[in-house]
Design a protein around this motif. Structure first.
Motif, mmCIF file in Angstrom:
data_model
loop_
_atom_site.group_PDB
_atom_site.id
_atom_site.type_symbol
_atom_site.label_atom_id
_atom_site.label_comp_id
_atom_site.label_asym_id
_atom_site.label_seq_id
_atom_site.Cartn_x
_atom_site.Cartn_y
_atom_site.Cartn_z
ATOM 1 N N SER A 25 0.181 -1.122 -0.289
ATOM 2 C CA SER A 25 -0.279 -0.098 0.392
ATOM 3 C C SER A 25 1.032 0.940 -0.065
ATOM 4 C CB SER A 25 -1.079 -0.118 1.537
ATOM 5 O OG SER A 25 0.058 0.437 2.580
ATOM 6 N N LEU A 26 2.385 1.597 0.585
ATOM 7 C CA LEU A 26 2.474 2.602 0.742
ATOM 8 C C LEU A 26 3.595 2.215 -0.594
ATOM 9 C CD1 LEU A 26 4.267 4.647 2.230
ATOM 10 C CD2 LEU A 26 6.644 2.122 3.059
ATOM 11 N N VAL A 27 3.822 1.151 -1.439
ATOM 12 C CA VAL A 27 4.435 1.700 -2.859
ATOM 13 C C VAL A 27 3.013 2.565 -3.630
ATOM 14 C CG1 VAL A 27 5.220 0.403 -4.695
ATOM 15 C CG2 VAL A 27 5.941 -0.260 -2.114
ATOM 16 N N ARG A 28 2.188 1.286 -3.964
ATOM 17 C CA ARG A 28 1.252 1.819 -4.197
ATOM 18 C C ARG A 28 0.671 3.826 -4.177
ATOM 19 N NH1 ARG A 28 -0.918 -3.519 -4.177
ATOM 20 N NH2 ARG A 28 -0.613 -4.943 -6.459
ATOM 21 N N LYS A 29 0.888 3.622 -2.961
ATOM 22 C CA LYS A 29 0.188 5.308 -2.567
ATOM 23 C C LYS A 29 1.328 6.683 -3.118
ATOM 24 C CE LYS A 29 0.481 8.246 1.226
ATOM 25 N NZ LYS A 29 -0.817 9.282 1.234
ATOM 26 N N GLN A 48 14.546 5.261 -8.278
ATOM 27 C CA GLN A 48 15.181 6.040 -6.810
ATOM 28 C C GLN A 48 14.698 7.106 -6.447
ATOM 29 O OE1 GLN A 48 16.491 5.789 -10.124
ATOM 30 N NE2 GLN A 48 18.362 4.785 -9.875
ATOM 31 N N ASP A 49 13.091 7.787 -7.107
ATOM 32 C CA ASP A 49 12.550 8.566 -6.784
ATOM 33 C C ASP A 49 11.382 7.783 -5.525
ATOM 34 O OD1 ASP A 49 11.449 11.039 -6.029
ATOM 35 O OD2 ASP A 49 9.730 10.135 -7.417
ATOM 36 N N LEU A 50 10.848 6.993 -6.337
ATOM 37 C CA LEU A 50 9.873 5.877 -5.733
ATOM 38 C C LEU A 50 10.130 5.657 -3.857
ATOM 39 C CD1 LEU A 50 6.853 4.466 -4.906
ATOM 40 C CD2 LEU A 50 7.844 2.778 -6.601
ATOM 41 N N ALA A 51 11.892 4.903 -4.204
ATOM 42 C CA ALA A 51 12.395 4.624 -2.284
ATOM 43 C C ALA A 51 12.443 5.749 -1.364
ATOM 44 C CB ALA A 51 14.101 3.442 -3.622
ATOM 45 N N PHE A 74 14.859 -1.000 -0.609
ATOM 46 C CA PHE A 74 13.606 -1.037 -1.295
ATOM 47 C C PHE A 74 13.812 -2.020 -2.019
ATOM 48 C CE2 PHE A 74 11.059 0.127 -5.143
ATOM 49 C CZ PHE A 74 10.341 0.938 -4.929
ATOM 50 N N LEU A 75 14.882 -2.204 -2.954
ATOM 51 C CA LEU A 75 14.631 -3.526 -3.765
ATOM 52 C C LEU A 75 14.561 -5.198 -3.656
ATOM 53 C CD1 LEU A 75 17.213 -2.451 -7.014
ATOM 54 C CD2 LEU A 75 15.344 -1.863 -7.471
ATOM 55 N N ASN A 77 7.383 -8.768 -2.062
ATOM 56 C CA ASN A 77 6.008 -8.309 -2.559
ATOM 57 C C ASN A 77 6.282 -8.597 -4.216
ATOM 58 O OD1 ASN A 77 4.952 -8.269 0.481
ATOM 59 N ND2 ASN A 77 7.321 -6.974 0.038
ATOM 60 N N PHE A 78 6.617 -8.506 -5.088
ATOM 61 C CA PHE A 78 6.278 -8.253 -6.750
ATOM 62 C C PHE A 78 6.656 -9.663 -7.205
ATOM 63 C CE2 PHE A 78 5.269 -3.646 -4.302
ATOM 64 C CZ PHE A 78 4.201 -3.839 -5.206
ATOM 65 N N SER A 79 5.879 -9.510 -7.931
ATOM 66 C CA SER A 79 6.545 -10.261 -8.876
ATOM 67 C C SER A 79 7.291 -10.304 -11.152
ATOM 68 C CB SER A 79 5.575 -11.526 -9.749
ATOM 69 O OG SER A 79 4.033 -10.975 -10.042
ATOM 70 N N ASP A 80 7.394 -8.740 -9.988
ATOM 71 C CA ASP A 80 8.172 -7.645 -10.753
ATOM 72 C C ASP A 80 8.644 -7.189 -10.845
ATOM 73 O OD1 ASP A 80 8.580 -7.067 -13.885
ATOM 74 O OD2 ASP A 80 5.925 -6.462 -13.960
ATOM 75 N N SER A 81 10.115 -6.180 -11.791
ATOM 76 C CA SER A 81 11.343 -5.536 -11.209
ATOM 77 C C SER A 81 10.130 -3.989 -11.007
ATOM 78 C CB SER A 81 11.738 -5.769 -12.516
ATOM 79 O OG SER A 81 11.126 -4.678 -13.703
ATOM 80 N N PRO A 82 10.857 -3.574 -10.445
ATOM 81 C CA PRO A 82 10.156 -1.704 -9.852
ATOM 82 C C PRO A 82 9.942 -0.986 -11.102
ATOM 83 C CG PRO A 82 11.921 -2.552 -8.397
ATOM 84 C CD PRO A 82 11.902 -3.313 -9.372
ATOM 85 N N LYS A 83 10.757 -1.020 -12.054
ATOM 86 C CA LYS A 83 10.416 -0.078 -13.813
ATOM 87 C C LYS A 83 9.300 -0.594 -14.173
ATOM 88 C CE LYS A 83 12.495 3.201 -16.719
ATOM 89 N NZ LYS A 83 10.911 2.417 -17.325
#
Length: 284
Positions: free
Chosen positions: A184-188, A197-200, A210-211, A217-223
């Protein structure tokens, strides 16, 4: 049952919407149905009658009546027993999809300490009941697979705007925990971030931490995940709402109108105006 197979064969917009589908079912009184454990979450909407629901990992029985809904967590065997002649809509999906960055963020931190993981029915309001009538129409004409992903988005839009943060946190209680807090924090923060980098930084974590947590928690890369979220949000806001372009640009961190237009041309091969005009031209 043939309709059960249909739940798990629908293609999706991306990996987070994989296997999103709706189905309807009628039960006679005292009949029982078991939904096998799978990777899918479910929301059960009771349109008629009463039913008793048992979720295997919670070992708790919960009764649900007409015009109520119940969230059922993935990786559980679900047993549904009709206490009267019953009709329901079952929505199956792999990921909760907040269309707004604040879907869980407002409620979760304040309620995680007060809500246990039991599951709780929630009344379906007038707009949700109207939404479900549309689902019945699509399923009766065997067209639901063509609109399942859009209806998934519409459903969470209604859940977001028609219910209070406390109601949403209670309804999704089985998801409350550290994993959902991080998600929820990431989505917010993701809508307003223009890089990993900005998201972290917005999540108040080092890049390395963060990485690591994102991978857990996710099945994809952050980008790729950030890009997919932005594509979905732009698509929804342009095709399903009349939200102004300036609001979309501000909400999704586009630095200028030209950047917004470039983004749309890259991912949709159309300008924002063309996307909206095309979408609304298709509506009756």
């Amino acid at each position: 049952m043939k309709w059960i197979k249909k739940l798990y064969n629908t293609s999706a917009l991306n990996s987070e919407l994989a296997q999103s589908c709706f189905a309807t079912k009628h039960f006679e009184q005292r009949s029982t149905w078991t939904l096998p454990s799978s990777r899918n979450h479910h929301i059960l909407f009771l349109l008629q009658g009463r039913a008793e629901v048992v979720c295997s990992d919670l070992s708790v029985k919960k009764q649900i009546k007409m015009d109520e809904m119940l969230f059922l967590h993935k990786n559980n065997t679900i047993i549904i027993t009709a206490l009267a002649d019953t009709m329901f809509v079952l929505h199956s999906f792999q990921e909760v999809l907040p269309l707004s960055v604040d879907f869980f963020a407002e409620a979760m931190p304040a309620t995680c300490q007060t809500i246990n993981r039991k599951f709780y029915p929630l009344p379906t309001d007038a707009l949700l009941q109207h939404f479900l009538k549309g689902i019945l129409l699509y399923t009766s004409h065997q067209k639901i697979e063509f609109v399942a992903d859009k209806k998934h988005q519409e459903l969470f839009f209604l859940l977001e705007h028609q219910y209070t943060p406390q109601e949403k946190a209670t309804f999704f209680a089985p998801l409350v925990g550290k994993q959902m807090d991080f998600k929820s924090l990431v989505r917010k923060q993701s809508a307003h971030s223009d890089s990993v980098q900005d998201l972290a930084r917005r999540c108040n974590m080092t890049y390395a931490t963060f990485l690591r947590r994102f991978k857990q928690n996710f099945s994809d890369s952050p980008k790729r995940w950030i890009d997919k979220q932005k594509v979905m949000r732009v698509c929804y806001l342009l095709e399903q709402t009349t939200t102004s372009f300036s609001f979309i640009m501000n909400e999704l961190a586009f630095s200028s109108e030209s950047r917004f237009t470039e983004f749309c041309k890259k991912h949709f091969r159309q300008t924002p105006t063309e996307i909206r005009n095309r979408a609304f031209a298709r509506k009756p």
